[in-house]
Structure formats: C-alpha cells, structure tokens
Scaffold this active site. Sequence first.
Site, PDB file in Angstrom:
ATOM      1  N   GLY A  14      48.315  28.716  19.072  1.00  0.00           N
ATOM      2  CA  GLY A  14      47.739  30.059  19.201  1.00  0.00           C
ATOM      3  C   GLY A  14      48.685  31.122  18.675  1.00  0.00           C
ATOM      4  O   GLY A  14      48.922  32.141  19.333  1.00  0.00           O
ATOM      5  N   ARG A  17      47.587  35.422  16.910  1.00  0.00           N
ATOM      6  CA  ARG A  17      47.411  36.742  17.541  1.00  0.00           C
ATOM      7  C   ARG A  17      48.336  36.864  18.749  1.00  0.00           C
ATOM      8  O   ARG A  17      48.920  35.884  19.199  1.00  0.00           O
ATOM      9  CB  ARG A  17      45.969  36.876  18.060  1.00  0.00           C
ATOM     10  CG  ARG A  17      44.930  36.879  17.010  1.00  0.00           C
ATOM     11  CD  ARG A  17      43.554  37.208  17.592  1.00  0.00           C
ATOM     12  NE  ARG A  17      42.881  36.037  18.130  1.00  0.00           N
ATOM     13  CZ  ARG A  17      42.462  35.935  19.387  1.00  0.00           C
ATOM     14  NH1 ARG A  17      42.672  36.900  20.257  1.00  0.00           N
ATOM     15  NH2 ARG A  17      41.844  34.831  19.801  1.00  0.00           N
ATOM     16  N   ASN A  92      51.343  27.928  23.757  1.00  0.00           N
ATOM     17  CA  ASN A  92      50.946  29.308  24.035  1.00  0.00           C
ATOM     18  C   ASN A  92      49.427  29.503  24.111  1.00  0.00           C
ATOM     19  O   ASN A  92      48.956  30.367  24.860  1.00  0.00           O
ATOM     20  CB  ASN A  92      51.536  30.219  22.938  1.00  0.00           C
ATOM     21  CG  ASN A  92      50.912  31.588  22.933  1.00  0.00           C
ATOM     22  OD1 ASN A  92      51.258  32.444  23.738  1.00  0.00           O
ATOM     23  ND2 ASN A  92      49.960  31.806  22.024  1.00  0.00           N
ATOM     24  N   SER A 144      51.548  32.038  33.727  1.00  0.00           N
ATOM     25  CA  SER A 144      51.126  33.420  33.992  1.00  0.00           C
ATOM     26  C   SER A 144      51.465  33.711  35.441  1.00  0.00           C
ATOM     27  O   SER A 144      51.546  32.783  36.268  1.00  0.00           O
ATOM     28  CB  SER A 144      49.613  33.546  33.790  1.00  0.00           C
ATOM     29  OG  SER A 144      49.141  34.742  34.390  1.00  0.00           O
ATOM     30  N   TYR A 157      41.269  30.341  35.833  1.00  0.00           N
ATOM     31  CA  TYR A 157      42.494  30.683  35.073  1.00  0.00           C
ATOM     32  C   TYR A 157      43.732  30.495  35.948  1.00  0.00           C
ATOM     33  O   TYR A 157      44.715  29.863  35.526  1.00  0.00           O
ATOM     34  CB  TYR A 157      42.394  32.132  34.594  1.00  0.00           C
ATOM     35  CG  TYR A 157      43.574  32.605  33.790  1.00  0.00           C
ATOM     36  CD1 TYR A 157      43.774  32.167  32.485  1.00  0.00           C
ATOM     37  CD2 TYR A 157      44.495  33.504  34.327  1.00  0.00           C
ATOM     38  CE1 TYR A 157      44.862  32.620  31.734  1.00  0.00           C
ATOM     39  CE2 TYR A 157      45.578  33.958  33.585  1.00  0.00           C
ATOM     40  CZ  TYR A 157      45.759  33.511  32.297  1.00  0.00           C
ATOM     41  OH  TYR A 157      46.831  33.950  31.557  1.00  0.00           O
TER      42      TYR A 157
END
Length: 251
Positions: A14, A17, A92, A144, A157
């Site tokens: 990834g 971006r 990522n 995260s 998530y």
Amino acid sequence: MPHDFSNKTAVVTGGSRGIGRAIAKQLAAYGARVCINYRASQELAEQVVAEISQAGAQAIAVQADVSDQTQAQRLIAEAQQQLGPVDFLINNAGIFDVVAHDEFDEQLWQRTMKLNVDGVFYCTWAVKDAMVERGYGRIVNLASIAGLEAKPYSIAYATSKAAVVGFTRSLGQALAPENVRVNAVAPGLIDTEILHGVDPALLEKLIELTPAKRIGQVEEVANLVSFLLSDESDFIVGQTMVVSGGRVNLP
Ligand code: NAP
C-alpha cells in the site's frame, strides 16, 4: 541523514498513497531500493516511483492485492527478482471503516480481516524464511491505536489491529534469535485519505481528545518506521510503538 539504508531492499505494501507513500519516499531518501505495492492506484504508484527516481534512488511499482496469498507471494518474488533479497518489509496496506454494531455485517468483517490480518500474514510468510536464511531482516507492521483501546464504531478494524499487535509480539519473539526483528507502529489520527469518509464533527471531537490538539502527519509515522528498521532500535523486539500525539498511553 538520520539513517543509512543504502544497499537495502524494502517492500512497502500500500505504498501508492498516504502513510505507505511517505514511508516509501523516506526509505528511498535514506538510500534504500523500494518496491511500492498497490492494489488499484497504478497512476499514483507510478508517480511515487517517478518522484523517487528523479531524486536518484531506485524504485519499482508492483500491483498485487495482498489479501490474496498468491498475489502476496508474487509481490515478494517480483521485488526479489528486480531489486534483490528483501531486507525490509513494511506491512502497511489496510482498510478502515466507521460503522455502528447494528450496521455492519459479515462481509465487512471478512474484508477487514482478509486485508488487515491475513494480508500481513501472507506477506510476512512470503519473505520470512529467506530473511532467516540470510540471518537478517526487519519487519514493521502498521497497527493502530484502535488495536489498543475500545472502538465501538470500528469493531472489525479495532479487532484486526489488535491481531496485528498480537502477531507482532509473538512473531517478534520467535524470529529475534535469527536477527529478524519484527515490530509495529500504532498511529493515532493521521492526515490521509483513510479519514475522508469520517464525519467532520467526529474528526473535531477526536482532535479535541488528542493532547497535541492536531492530526498527525504521514512523515511522523514514517520517522518511527525508519527508526524501527534501523540498527539504532536493535534491542526493540516485538513491540508496538504509539505515535498519536498523546492520545493513547501504554501502561
Ligand atoms: P490509505 O491512505 O487509505 O492508503 C491505503 C493504501 O493501501 C493504498 O496505497 C492502497 O492502494 C493500499 N491498499 C488497499 N487495499 C489493498 C490491497 N488489498 N492490497 C494492496 N494494497 C492495498 O491508508 P493510510 O491512512 O495511509 O493507512 C495506512 C495504514 O496505516 C493502514 O494499515 C491503516 O490502518 C494504518 N493507520 C492509519 C491511520 C490514519 O489515521 N490514517 C491511523 C492508524 C493506523 P490502492 O490505492 O491501490 O488501493
């Protein structure tokens, strides 16, 4: 230059971006050869390659959906073929949703787990044996803060990122004796497209909850990733390090 990554080959999943792009550009600026993986954004990935090439470093773009094991294996094989043995893997690529418990279904759950958890496993498994054989490797996973605290509106998530934290902890211990170091970073709110779908009022509330009173920048995550890839962090193993403007404090 804070780090010297010349003669290192890195794969950033990834990397077209957001945070992945910043990581790819920073690693190249420190001298690494970089394989930028993307799923759909070919033009953006090629733009990153062009920017890196213009700055005098080597980069390639490889399309692969890393939530598919065969494609993840092909990604690593192509990177090895074109750039040499992979020294750094940065897992990522990830997806994020804000959905209430009574609005999300199995499809969202599976899609999230398939990329955020299985994708990390597939890429890692495609590369780790070669790293062990060479007695060198560095893997950094994007977790995260959602994996470290309750997120009632991002249940899938948050669960997927908690899995990344657990994977990092256990694999970190398993591979440390082989000089393959595995760590993770846990960003808070970072300014990327992943936030575009988030209600602006909610974003304001989240900024208010952040002691630094702002959204983080992609380069601030890349700085931590570079540190974890470098020899300066050689005694850091299996850890998840938080970059969140103080929003989450580990005990
Ligand atoms: P982003 O801007 O949405 O970019 C996601 C990247 O992942 C893109 O390059 C995208 O490529 C790629 N990707 C998506 N699905 C893929 C797949 N199946 N296979 C391969 N690549 C795929 O995301 P971001 O904000 O930079 O987030 C990067 C990571 O940091 C994620 O793991 C995210 O969970 C984590 N994170 C982000 C934040 C934040 O606030 N931004 C906070 C904490 C953690 P295409 O463009 O080709 O689809």
